[in-house]
Structure formats: C-alpha cells, structure tokens
Write a protein that holds these residues in place. Structure first.
Motif: not given
Lengths: 160, 319
Positions: A119-123, B6-10
């Motif tokens: 979800x964050x790095x998009x892998x 994503x926002x939370x991680x960012x």
C-alpha cells in the motif's frame, strides 16, 4: 567501505522508509535508533554494488526487516511495551492517521510488511515475494487476508 | 482504503534528530570513515597469536634440535651419535671412511638412542668386526651426571650380548678435545694411552687404525718395555729360599741390579761350588767355578732358567 557522502545520501533517501518499517515492527524509540544504526552501518561497511536505486531500496527494506526481526527475537520479552506508548511517539499524527496505524499494528506481524510494501511502496505481489524471499502465492494470500482484516477495522469503503 | 493507508504511512517521517544521531554514530564507528585503521587494528591480535606460535615453535625446535649428549662407537668404523634432550638421535657422524659409510647406510636419525644403537650393532659391517672379536669401545658423553649414568646403563643393556664391547662414560672436555684432533672419543682415549707410552704418536696416525691395531700397538709397547719377566721370577724366588736375603735377589732378577746379586751370591757361592761339582750347569759351571762369578751366574740365570735353579737346589740340599 563507503564514503561519508554516500552514507549521508543513503540516510536522506531511505531514512523515512526505514523509520516506517521500524514503526511497523517496533514499539519504542530506542529500538528504532538501534535499527537505524544497524542498517546504515551495514550499508557503510557493505561492498554490495547496486544496479540501480530500486535495487538499493529493496536492499534497505530487506535489511531493515531482518534487523527488526533479529531485535524482536532477542529482546522480545524485555522490550515489549503497550501499544498506547508507541502511538504517542509520532506526535505529528492526525487522528485519522492514528486510527489507520492502530488498524495496521493490530494485524498479526506477518501481514504488516506486506501491507506496507503493497500500500505504501506500491510493490506487486511478485516483487514482494522476491524482497521477502517468500512464495508469490503466499504473498497473495497474506495480501487478501490483511485486506479483509483492514476492511473490517477501517470500514470497507473503496477497496482498490 | 488505499489512500488512507498511504497517507497514514506517508505521515511518518524519520525525525531529523534520529538522522543526526545515526550520522554521528556512523562517523564514530568508522573513525571518521578512515578505511585502513579498522582492518589493521583487527590484525593486531591475529599477529600477536602468530608471533606466539612462531616463538613457541622456534623454542621447541631449538630444544629439540640442540644436541646435549653424544655416544661414540669405535671398532674400526668410528661413529658419533648426537643426541638431544629427548633422547633422540639428531645426527650420525663418521670419523673415518668406514664410519662415514655406515653413517650413510644406517638411517637412525630421530630414533631413540637405544634403538639407534641396536640398529648400528646389527649392521652387517659392525657384526663382521664383532665376529672377528675386535674390541669395541662405546663412550657416552653427557654434561649431566644423572643422564650420563642412565645412558651408560641403557647402552650396557643394549650391548649385553657382545662380550668384547667396553662401555665408558666420558666428560665433555674430553669430547671437545677429541673433536679438536678429529678423533672419536673411544679412539682418542686409546690414543692418549698410546701417547703416554710413545709420545711420538700423532692423532693422524691413529685415525687410520682400527681399535684392535691401537690395542696391539699398546700391547707391543708394553712387551718391549718389560722383557720376559715372568719365568726368571719363578726361579729367583726359589733362590730366595736359599739365601738369607731372598727379597734382594728376587728384585735383582727383575730389575737387573747385578751388584746386589753379586753380594748375595757370595754366600751362595759355596753351594755353587757344589753345583759345579755336579757338573750339571754347562755354561754356568764355567762362570761360577771360581765361586766369585756369582753375579754373573745370576745374570745368566735369568736368561737360562732351570739349569741354574737345579744347581742351587742341590746346593741347598748339600748344605
């Protein structure tokens, strides 16, 4: 051994990623510091030649996850602190983000890396399987289950 | 949900404080990013260990390879075994041609000296010499008396089966003196013996001789120095019984002092007269006939033996 410039560049580029991974795994600031020192010292002393930035980033992720696991293995009992303590640390988090983080950290440990990487790095699942050294199907399963669990805790709005 | 995650991680960033601490730590740990210091420092204990091992092996090697005692064997081949403090043979030196041949033929290096000695005694050349009953001399040299005794006993037990083998203990001064003239110790001792009798003998002469030849020369020298002394002794003692000064006459025969003999003989002269009367003493009769010729009579007597004695017996019986 790498130069000071290289080390500084790596810290600038990857400190956030390492910090987030630490947060996924660890529960206090002291441990995070330990991980930072371990990971970047390993980088400075290593002679690995990276093909590109992606490769380098994957290396950092892999090393950080291993370091976190090692730390948890060795100090698990003595260093465990309640969840509340952890969530006080990143003071800048908004309520919204705090809620999401709580949901993520409530997941079993084996789902958290996958969630972060996806979800964050998009892998993609195959990429994650390479980074973590696991079977692709296992990653798919982990992703699906974590998605279900997160949907339950965060409310099932707009999945993909 | 994706965006929320994503926002939370960012939202999470590495604190600048954390980054600085990490930088400091790296700089400290790598000593200002100097490449060579670390590996060198890591090498110090390794090098220290190597040095210790090296010193230890040099020390042990020195202990092992320093000869402290020696055994010399002389028959015709002259050999010297150098022995270390662990009773192992370090080297074999041949002092003459035969010795060198055996030293090359018999491989006894690093054997226990008793095993080495047995091996040498079993060598066919040495066996040949022993069979011919040649005298063998084995000399043990060790600076330590206890060690020397122990070695001598061991050597004696090794050579028990051979009756013509003589074992002695020597000292290191003797050994170095022997080495200085290029003789093995057993031969050097024989050389000294011979030199005491015949100062003209040189070590070079001795070098080529067998032990038997040296012994023969010593024996020959004794023979020329002390001529046929045993047989006249017998007769002279019989004379002694005849005369009041028996000791003097006995001495006279051995040591050739005719004046004494003469003096005593005068007393005997009478008897001699009788003897002559008997007509037995062929040559003597002539000499002694006058009664005064006793001195001569005795001198001759030494040479002639029995004829003379008989005459005297008679004389005694008559008296």
């Amino acid at each position: 051994m790498r130069s000071e410039q290289e080390a500084e560049r790596a810290i600038e580029l990857y400190a956030d990623t390492v910090r987030r991974l630490c947060m996924v795994h660890l529960k206090n600031q002291a441990d995070t510091e330990d991980i930072f020192q371990t990971v970047f010292l390993k980088y400075v002393l290593s002679t690995v030649v990276f093909e590109n930035e992606e490769h380098e980033k994957a290396w950092f992720i892999r090393v950080t996850i291993n370091a976190c696991k090692d730390l948890l293995k060795s100090f698990f009992r003595s260093r465990t602190v309640p969840l509340e303590e952890l969530l006080e640390e990143p003071a800048s988090l908004s309520d919204e983000n705090r809620e999401v983080w709580q949901a993520v950290l409530a997941l079993p440990l084996k789902y958290r890396d996958v969630v972060f990487l996806h979800y964050h790095e998009g892998y993609t699942a195959p990429q994650i399987s390479r980074i973590l050294g696991k079977n692709v199907n296992t990653i798919y399963t982990l992703l699906n289950r974590s998605k279900t669990l997160l949907k339950e805790s965060l409310g099932g709005d707009g999945d993909e | 949900m994706n965006d929320r995650l994503k926002n939370a991680f960012e939202a999470v960033h590495a604190e600048s404080d954390l980054k600085e601490k990490t930088s400091e730590f790296l700089s400290r740990k790598t000593q200002g990013y100097q490449r060579n210091r670390r590996p060198l420092r890591r090498l110090v204990p390794v090098m220290a260990c190597c040095l210790l091992v090296l010193l230890f092996s040099i020390g042990t090697g020195w202990l092992y390879f320093t000869p402290v005692s020696a055994i010399t064997i002389d028959i015709n081949p002259s050999l010297e075994l150098s022995i270390n403090r662990f009773d192992r043979v370090l080297s074999v030196k041949g002092y003459n041609e035969d010795g060198r041949y055996i030293a090359n033929a018999v491989n006894v290096t690093f054997l226990k000296y008793e095993d080495a000695l047995r091996k040498i005694l079993n060598d066919t050349d040495i066996q040949e010499h022993l069979r011919r009953d040649e005298p063998m001399s084995i000399v043990v040299v060790s600076p330590d008396q206890q060690q020397s005794d122990k070695m001598l006993n061991t050597v004696k037990s090794c050579t028990q089966g051979h009756h013509n083998v003589h074992c002695h203990a020597g000292n290191s001064e003797e050994a170095s003196a022997a080495q200085a003239v290029g003789l093995s110790l057993g031969k050097y001792r024989a050389f000294l013996e011979l030199q005491a009798l015949d100062p003209s003998v040189t070590p070079e002469e001795i070098q080529g001789l067998t032990m038997r030849e040296i012994r023969n020369r010593i024996a020959a020298f004794f023979e020329t120095q002390q001529p046929v002394s045993s047989s006249p002794d017998g007769t002279s003692s019989e004379q002694g019984t005849d005369t009041p000064s028996s000791e003097a006459s006995a001495v006279s025969s051995c040591e050739e002092e005719p004046h004494y003999g003469q003096g005593n003989g005068a007393g005997q002269g009478n008897g001699m007269g009788q003897g002559n009367g008997m007509g037995q003493g062929n040559g003597n009769g002539q000499g002694n006939g006058n009664g005064q010729g006793n001195g001569n009579g005795q001198g001759n007597g030494a040479g002639h033996g029995h004829g003379h004695g008989n005459g005297q017996h008679r004389g005694r019986n008559a008296s």
